[in-house]
Design an enzyme around this catalytic site. Structure first.
Site, PDB file in Angstrom:
ATOM      1  CG  ASP A  34      -0.538  -0.163   2.538  1.00  0.00           C
ATOM      2  OD1 ASP A  34       0.681  -0.362   2.718  1.00  0.00           O
ATOM      3  OD2 ASP A  34      -1.369  -0.081   3.469  1.00  0.00           O
ATOM      4  N   GLY A 118      -3.177  -6.448  18.813  1.00  0.00           N
ATOM      5  CA  GLY A 118      -1.851  -6.938  18.442  1.00  0.00           C
ATOM      6  C   GLY A 118      -1.876  -8.203  17.611  1.00  0.00           C
ATOM      7  CG  ASP A 169      -4.303  -1.670   8.198  1.00  0.00           C
ATOM      8  OD1 ASP A 169      -4.212  -2.453   7.240  1.00  0.00           O
ATOM      9  OD2 ASP A 169      -3.445  -1.581   9.092  1.00  0.00           O
TER      10      ASP A 169
HETATM   11  C1  GLA Z   1      -0.048  -2.577   8.484  1.00  0.00           C
HETATM   12  C2  GLA Z   1      -0.237  -1.173   7.926  1.00  0.00           C
HETATM   13  C3  GLA Z   1      -0.808  -1.209   6.507  1.00  0.00           C
HETATM   14  C4  GLA Z   1      -0.021  -2.155   5.613  1.00  0.00           C
HETATM   15  C5  GLA Z   1       0.197  -3.495   6.295  1.00  0.00           C
HETATM   16  C6  GLA Z   1       1.099  -4.414   5.502  1.00  0.00           C
HETATM   17  O1  GLA Z   1      -1.281  -3.204   8.680  1.00  0.00           O
HETATM   18  O2  GLA Z   1      -1.094  -0.412   8.749  1.00  0.00           O
HETATM   19  O3  GLA Z   1      -0.857   0.086   5.969  1.00  0.00           O
HETATM   20  O4  GLA Z   1       1.194  -1.584   5.216  1.00  0.00           O
HETATM   21  O5  GLA Z   1       0.739  -3.350   7.593  1.00  0.00           O
HETATM   22  O6  GLA Z   1       0.501  -4.764   4.306  1.00  0.00           O
END
Ligand code: GLA
Length: 377
Positions: A34, A118, A169
């Site tokens: 991302d 977590g 996310d």
């Molecule tokens: C975490 C970050 C996301 C992404 C993932 C790995 O969840 O918050 O933005 O980079 O790691 O894909």
């Protein structure tokens, strides 16, 4: 959860609140792509955050976190940032709305959640998008569009929580729809919903219980590696890089940066392969790509750990179609694509063998793809 939140609210405050909810997320494939302008394939899940929120006619925010049994009170100016890390998410969201010209006044809130903390299921994004949605509804007549709400959550991570995360996310948490995964192009922000309801397969998460904590972690260093390589290759992000370009520049790049960039370039292709495989109903191919992602995350991106590699190996030995570490890494869950008739065997084996080796059982969560941020009437 709903009744408890309302009860706790009434015990502390006098107004009558509105209820909001938001979700954690899974990601089928497309990890650490991302923030490199690549593709991701997440969906919201049936575990999330619920909050009761009401304006209080003042300028202060009063919030109670049910699961933690903790209370925080703070003002809405930059200097008022609270100490508790959970409260900084709420404060950050309010500040980011204000910075964008939106309105936030004092409010009272009680929230609770069932996203395991977590575990790599984005409990923080769920909290951010729940409050972003609520404050947009209560103070801004919903003028801020949903994608901007996701960006508000992301900026909260950057500016108040020390994680230079990408958009995946918060996007999944805000935009999620029941039964659908979302393919998002993080460069253009174009997205497409993909119904995910295979007749013969199911997704299950196995939580290693190894705590995953991104703040102040090597996560930010992974991002820096990618940015260094992109700058060296003369592209804005690794989305525009190819393996040929990377090979040509290999002698100018540290071995570590080379491995990080190689993973990202390969992962970008895997997401597209998975899309084609999904459209063709070829879940075994989807699964093969998931294993390839795991190998890359473990050997090249180096965000796995012994427990997750072990769970991945057990999945392979049980004939599970696909398995990989999910999310940022450094602990948390594996996501597994399992033929329905192998599910109970796999879960029994994974739990039993893990317990035997590490002395505690992993948690097992079936995945139900659900709705993202919303108001509950
Ligand atoms: C975490 C970050 C996301 C992404 C993932 C790995 O969840 O918050 O933005 O980079 O790691 O894909």
């Amino acid at each position: 959860m709903k009744n408890q939140i309302i009860k706790e609210f009434k015990e502390r405050f006098t107004s009558s609140p509105t209820l909001y909810a938001s979700a954690g997320r899974i990601n089928l494939i497309g990890e650490h792509t991302d923030y490199n302008g690549g593709f991701v394939f997440p969906g919201a899940i049936d575990k999330g955050i619920m909050a009761a929120v009401a304006p209080n006619a003042g300028e202060r925010v009063r919030v109670y976190a049910v699961n933690l049994g903790e209370y925080a009170e703070f003002g809405l100016e930059e200097k008022d940032a609270p100490r508790q890390s959970w409260a900084r998410y709420v404060f950050g969201v309010a500040r980011e709305i204000i910075k964008r010209g939106g309105t936030v006044k004092g409010f009272d809130a009680v929230f609770a959640g069932d996203v395991p903390l977590g575990a790599g299921l984005s409990s923080s994004a769920a909290l951010e998008s729940c409050f972003a949605f609520a404050l947009n509804d209560l103070f801004n007549d919903n003028r801020i569009d949903r994608i901007e709400l996701a960006r508000i959550g992301q900026s909260t991570e950057h500016n108040y929580c020390g994680v230079n995360c990408g958009i995946m996310d918060q996007f999944a948490s805000v935009m999620g729809q029941r039964g659908k995964l979302i393919r998002l192009d993080c460069r253009s922000m174009e997205y497409e919903y993909f119904p995910f309801d295979p007749a013969d397969y199911e997704l299950v998460l196995i939580d290693s219980k190894v705590k995953h904590e991104l703040a102040g972690s090597p996560y930010n260093r992974r991002r820096e590696s990618c940015e260094r390589v992109a700058a060296r290759l003369g592209v804005e992000t690794l989305r525009d890089a190819t393996m040929d370009m990377l090979e040509a520049a290999k002698s100018d790049i540290s071995d570590e940066d080379y491995k990080r960039a190689k993973f990202v370039i390969e992962e970008k292709e895997r997401v597209l392969t998975v899309c084609d495989a999904l459209l063709a109903g070829d879940y075994e191919e989807v699964g093969r790509q998931m294993y390839a992602t795991h190998r890359g995350l473990s050997a090249d991106y180096e965000v796995s750990c012994e427990e997750l590699d072990f769970l991945n190996e057990v999945a392979r030995e049980c004939g599970v179609a696909g398995s990989r570490i999910m999310g940022g890494g450094f602990g948390g869950c594996t996501i597994n694509l399992v033929a329905k008739d192998r599910m109970s065997h796999f879960v029994t084996e994974a739990v039993g063998r893990f317990r035997e080796r590490y002395g505690h059982a992993p948690e097992v969560y079936p995945v139900v793809i659900s709705a993202g941020a919303r108001r509950l009437d």
